[in-house]
Design a protein around this motif. Structure first.
Motif, mmCIF file in Angstrom:
data_model
loop_
_atom_site.group_PDB
_atom_site.id
_atom_site.type_symbol
_atom_site.label_atom_id
_atom_site.label_comp_id
_atom_site.label_asym_id
_atom_site.label_seq_id
_atom_site.Cartn_x
_atom_site.Cartn_y
_atom_site.Cartn_z
ATOM 1 N N MET A 127 147.816 10.144 58.262
ATOM 2 C CA MET A 127 148.962 10.582 59.046
ATOM 3 C C MET A 127 149.229 9.645 60.226
ATOM 4 O O MET A 127 150.365 9.286 60.514
ATOM 5 N N VAL A 128 148.164 9.241 60.903
ATOM 6 C CA VAL A 128 148.328 8.505 62.152
ATOM 7 C C VAL A 128 148.392 6.994 61.940
ATOM 8 O O VAL A 128 149.086 6.290 62.665
ATOM 9 N N GLN A 135 155.822 3.202 56.612
ATOM 10 C CA GLN A 135 157.191 3.436 57.072
ATOM 11 C C GLN A 135 157.823 2.120 57.539
ATOM 12 O O GLN A 135 158.970 1.823 57.204
ATOM 13 N N PRO A 141 162.870 6.122 56.132
ATOM 14 C CA PRO A 141 163.212 7.052 57.210
ATOM 15 C C PRO A 141 162.003 7.832 57.714
ATOM 16 O O PRO A 141 161.933 8.196 58.873
ATOM 17 N N VAL A 142 161.043 8.109 56.833
ATOM 18 C CA VAL A 142 159.858 8.846 57.267
ATOM 19 C C VAL A 142 158.630 8.340 56.507
ATOM 20 O O VAL A 142 158.736 7.950 55.338
ATOM 21 N N LEU A 144 155.759 9.994 55.798
ATOM 22 C CA LEU A 144 154.991 10.968 55.017
ATOM 23 C C LEU A 144 155.627 11.123 53.632
ATOM 24 O O LEU A 144 156.577 11.875 53.465
ATOM 25 N N LEU A 222 148.186 17.875 52.187
ATOM 26 C CA LEU A 222 148.907 18.755 53.107
ATOM 27 C C LEU A 222 149.361 17.962 54.325
ATOM 28 O O LEU A 222 150.454 18.143 54.842
ATOM 29 N N GLY A 226 154.239 15.087 53.461
ATOM 30 C CA GLY A 226 155.549 15.473 53.982
ATOM 31 C C GLY A 226 155.898 16.913 53.722
ATOM 32 O O GLY A 226 156.359 17.617 54.603
ATOM 33 N N GLY A 227 155.686 17.381 52.494
ATOM 34 C CA GLY A 227 155.875 18.800 52.227
ATOM 35 C C GLY A 227 157.276 19.238 51.883
ATOM 36 O O GLY A 227 157.650 20.364 52.167
ATOM 37 N N ALA A 228 158.091 18.363 51.275
ATOM 38 C CA ALA A 228 159.425 18.793 50.848
ATOM 39 C C ALA A 228 159.350 19.287 49.412
ATOM 40 O O ALA A 228 158.925 18.561 48.521
ATOM 41 N N ALA A 229 159.770 20.533 49.190
ATOM 42 C CA ALA A 229 159.643 21.114 47.854
ATOM 43 C C ALA A 229 160.811 20.721 46.956
ATOM 44 O O ALA A 229 161.585 21.559 46.525
ATOM 45 N N PRO A 238 159.345 12.396 50.377
ATOM 46 C CA PRO A 238 158.318 13.366 50.752
ATOM 47 C C PRO A 238 158.157 14.379 49.618
ATOM 48 O O PRO A 238 159.150 14.761 48.988
ATOM 49 N N ARG A 240 155.579 17.838 47.907
ATOM 50 C CA ARG A 240 154.746 18.966 48.285
ATOM 51 C C ARG A 240 153.898 19.399 47.093
ATOM 52 O O ARG A 240 154.336 20.186 46.270
ATOM 53 N N LYS B 148 169.944 8.281 58.484
ATOM 54 C CA LYS B 148 169.674 9.516 57.774
ATOM 55 C C LYS B 148 168.914 10.488 58.686
ATOM 56 O O LYS B 148 168.014 10.084 59.413
ATOM 57 N N VAL B 150 166.180 13.017 59.159
ATOM 58 C CA VAL B 150 164.974 13.507 58.491
ATOM 59 C C VAL B 150 164.692 14.913 59.026
ATOM 60 O O VAL B 150 164.326 15.087 60.182
ATOM 61 N N PRO B 176 166.155 22.327 50.564
ATOM 62 C CA PRO B 176 164.853 22.214 49.902
ATOM 63 C C PRO B 176 164.127 20.908 50.207
ATOM 64 O O PRO B 176 162.906 20.860 50.137
ATOM 65 N N ASP B 177 164.874 19.838 50.544
ATOM 66 C CA ASP B 177 164.168 18.568 50.761
ATOM 67 C C ASP B 177 163.708 18.396 52.207
ATOM 68 O O ASP B 177 163.271 17.319 52.594
ATOM 69 N N ALA B 178 163.777 19.466 53.005
ATOM 70 C CA ALA B 178 163.237 19.378 54.357
ATOM 71 C C ALA B 178 161.728 19.227 54.272
ATOM 72 O O ALA B 178 161.084 19.844 53.430
ATOM 73 N N LEU B 179 161.166 18.394 55.152
ATOM 74 C CA LEU B 179 159.713 18.241 55.173
ATOM 75 C C LEU B 179 159.124 19.485 55.811
ATOM 76 O O LEU B 179 159.615 19.923 56.847
ATOM 77 N N SER B 180 158.082 20.044 55.208
ATOM 78 C CA SER B 180 157.510 21.186 55.885
ATOM 79 C C SER B 180 156.133 20.827 56.413
ATOM 80 O O SER B 180 155.316 20.248 55.713
ATOM 81 N N GLN B 181 155.908 21.121 57.675
ATOM 82 C CA GLN B 181 154.647 20.798 58.316
ATOM 83 C C GLN B 181 153.896 22.088 58.612
ATOM 84 O O GLN B 181 154.512 23.130 58.787
ATOM 85 N N GLN B 189 153.946 15.395 65.968
ATOM 86 C CA GLN B 189 153.432 14.102 65.500
ATOM 87 C C GLN B 189 154.450 13.401 64.604
ATOM 88 O O GLN B 189 154.732 12.215 64.766
ATOM 89 N N THR B 194 158.933 9.285 63.791
ATOM 90 C CA THR B 194 160.048 9.105 62.867
ATOM 91 C C THR B 194 161.361 9.046 63.649
ATOM 92 O O THR B 194 161.793 10.063 64.183
#
Lengths: 296, 273
Positions: A127-128, A135, A141-142, A144, A222, A226-229, A238, A240, B148, B150, B176-181, B189, B194
């Motif tokens: 992550m860090v 990136q 853009p991100v 993760l 996790l 990134g965790g995008a479904a 990203p 998930r 874009k 994010v 749905p494509d939102a990053l979930s933390q 962080q 970003t």
């Protein structure tokens, strides 16, 4: 004589019980997993659960489609293979064939330490450090993304692949290699034409177990994926994975709710996937041992 | 056969109630409900138990609805909730002879954050909602430099997610494509590393690494949350059956004391004083 006999029997029973307790755990886990997971199919059909594209478990009405999560796990695991196979098998070949005793004495413990690092440390590192680098390098853009997850999982699965592949190489009888060298083949030819094919299925086992390690890894994905479904379109999206979803949501899902059962449902699918991987690995390695004539 | 079973069941039931009675006398409190209030309940309960070693508090999550259902059917002493009780629930409570009493223990303020390099300082609720439901995808639509957006969200089950969905999105679905933390810290962080990111966190987690934007011109601070000017805020409740009595009262008094409130602020919420 009699007394020692009794003591021996007692030990025997104790260890039998200990050994079979594993079986109890496995059966217990499977039973609970299916008992808590199957009720979700009262809510959604099996087909909609596996192939549904929307994962909105806490809305009203909810959607329980885990296709994006399954695809995420597959992508990340496939990506990890591109890293752990060359690294793991390569190091195994080097350690077994070319390394001097001194190099071996450094490399083997180092790889073992790599296996012992807790996954949250890998996650934090990913992550860090790794995510910002990727990136910048790929101008994303991100940071993760599935790629970040793959890189971290690849590194994490390398020790598994390496140590099992090395075992497989060590199982190849000396006589095979000696015969090849005696016939005038050089070391490279011996490695490629004799040792590798003989150890081939053992190496496949190593790769499959590495995959199984990658697909089940939780904390790291996790933190770094990134965790995008959504179903990923490229490695730079990203994602998930299934494990990350369970870890993130289980703590706060209401016990007995559809969301709770859906999470167990994901666990069930995951369990079946790793079961297939491990059974395949076991089958291949059994054939491998038979082929080399070293018994079961 | 049936008779025996019935007798056994009765015996178990009687024994069970006896134990319950016993438990009630031995100074135990059960707290159930909202995941948003959970950290508050846990932290204050821990401290309270340290001070009063004879009292045992069990804290469970489950969501606001679970908490309120439990207070109605009498399986909990305190129901945590991040929303006021609904009329339907109140009717049911009255019909069961329960009179839920709302005790506000803290405020929850949700700050919208962007990367410090972002030139945007203010957003309307509509703009935030459009970004999160997927109608807006580029910063240029909001008057920022092109890039874009994010979108960073929280996992589906978190209390902050629930609060944001309710207050900012009017319960519409996050794209749905939102990053979930998985935590407030993870959102900070990710947003800090970003450039095009937007995220939301509990007020207590705002730091120099990210920029908190004003919403409809109002900055997210303790004062604006308490005065009600800031939109993305809500009171957090601990419901009791009737006026709190005995150990439950002692506990709630502790939560509302200066010490309890400072613990609450440490968890990232807004204290009432």
């Amino acid at each position: 004589m009699r007394k020692s006999h009794i003591i021996e029997n007692i030990y025997k029973y104790i260890f039998t019980v200990l050994a079979f307790s594993c079986l109890v755990f496995l059966v217990g886990i499977s039973v609970i997993l299916f008992k808590e997971g199957l009720p979700i199919f009262r809510e959604v059909s099996f087909f909609d659960f596996i192939f549904g594209k929307l994962w909105y478990p806490t809305y009203d009405p909810p959607d329980f489609g885990i296709f994006p999560l399954i695809m995420a796990s597959i992508w990340v695991t496939a990506g990890a293979l591109f890293i752990c196979v060359p690294l793991g098998v390569g190091s195994a070949l080097f350690i077994h064939e070319a390394a001097s005793l001194r190099q071996k004495s450094i490399l083997k413990p180092v790889i073992e330490i790599l296996a012992g690092i807790p996954s949250i440390v890998y996650g934090f590192f990913g992550m860090v450090i790794v995510a910002p680098i990727l990136q910048k390098v790929f101008n994303l853009p991100v940071g993760l993304t599935a790629l970040t997850g793959s890189v971290m999982l690849g590194i994490m699965a390398t020790p598994t692949v390496c140590s099992i592949a090395e075992d497989a190489l060590a199982y190849v009888p000396r006589s095979f290699r000696e015969a090849s060298l005696a016939l005038g083949a050089n070391r490279w030819q011996t490695l490629i034409k004799v040792t590798m094919p003989a150890a081939g299925s053992g190496i496949s086992t190593a790769i499959i177990l590495g995959m199984s390690r990658a697909v089940g890894e939780t904390m790291t994905v996790l933190m770094v994926c990134g965790g995008a479904a959504v179903v990923p379109k490229s490695f730079f999206d990203p994602v998930r994975p299934m494990t990350a979803t369970i870890a993130a949501e289980m703590g706060e899902a209401v016990i007995g709710s559809s969301h709770y059962h859906a999470l167990f449902g994901i666990g069930m699918i995951l369990f079946l996937i790793t079961l297939v991987f491990n059974a395949t690995a076991e089958g291949i390695s059994r054939r491998f041992r038979l082929k080399l004539g070293i018994g079961r | 056969m049936n008779k025996i079973m019935l007798k056994t069941l009765t015996a178990i039931f009687v024994l069970g109630s006896a134990f319950n009675l016993f438990a009630a006398e031995s100074n135990s409190i059960t707290i159930k409900g909202s995941t948003t209030v959970l950290p508050i309940a846990q932290r204050t309960a821990e401290e309270f138990m340290k001070k009063n070693s004879s009292i045992n508090i069990s804290v469970q999550g489950g969501g606001s609805s679970v908490g309120i259902t439990s207070i109605i059917d009498g399986t909990t002493d305190i129901a945590d909730s991040s929303r006021p009780i609904k009329d339907k629930e109140l009717d049911k409570a009255v019909s069961m002879g329960v009179s839920p009493k709302a005790n506000v223990v803290a405020m929850d303020g949700i700050a919208v954050i962007v990367n410090p390099s972002n030139t945007i300082n203010n957003m309307t609720k509509q703009q935030i909602s459009n970004i999160y439901i997927g109608k807006t995808s580029n910063w240029s639509n909001l008057g920022g430099s092109s890039g874009k957006i994010v979108v960073i969200s929280r996992d589906n089950a978190s209390g902050t997610f629930e609060g944001f969905t309710e207050k900012a999105l009017d319960k519409q679905r996050t794209r749905p494509d939102a990053l979930s933390q998985a935590s407030n810290q993870a959102v900070v962080q990710t947003v800090s590393s970003t450039p095009g990111a937007i995220g939301y966190i509990g007020l207590g987690y705002i730091s120099d690494k990210v920029k908190s934007v004003t919403v409809n011109g109002v900055e997210c601070t303790k004062e604006t949350v308490l005065s009600g000017e800031y939109l993305l805020a809500r009171p957090l409740f601990m419901y009791t059956n009737g006026r709190p009595k005995g150990v439950v009262k002692d506990y709630l008094d502790f939560v509302l004391s200066a010490e309890g409130q400072s613990l609450i602020e440490k968890e990232g919420y807004v204290g009432l004083k």
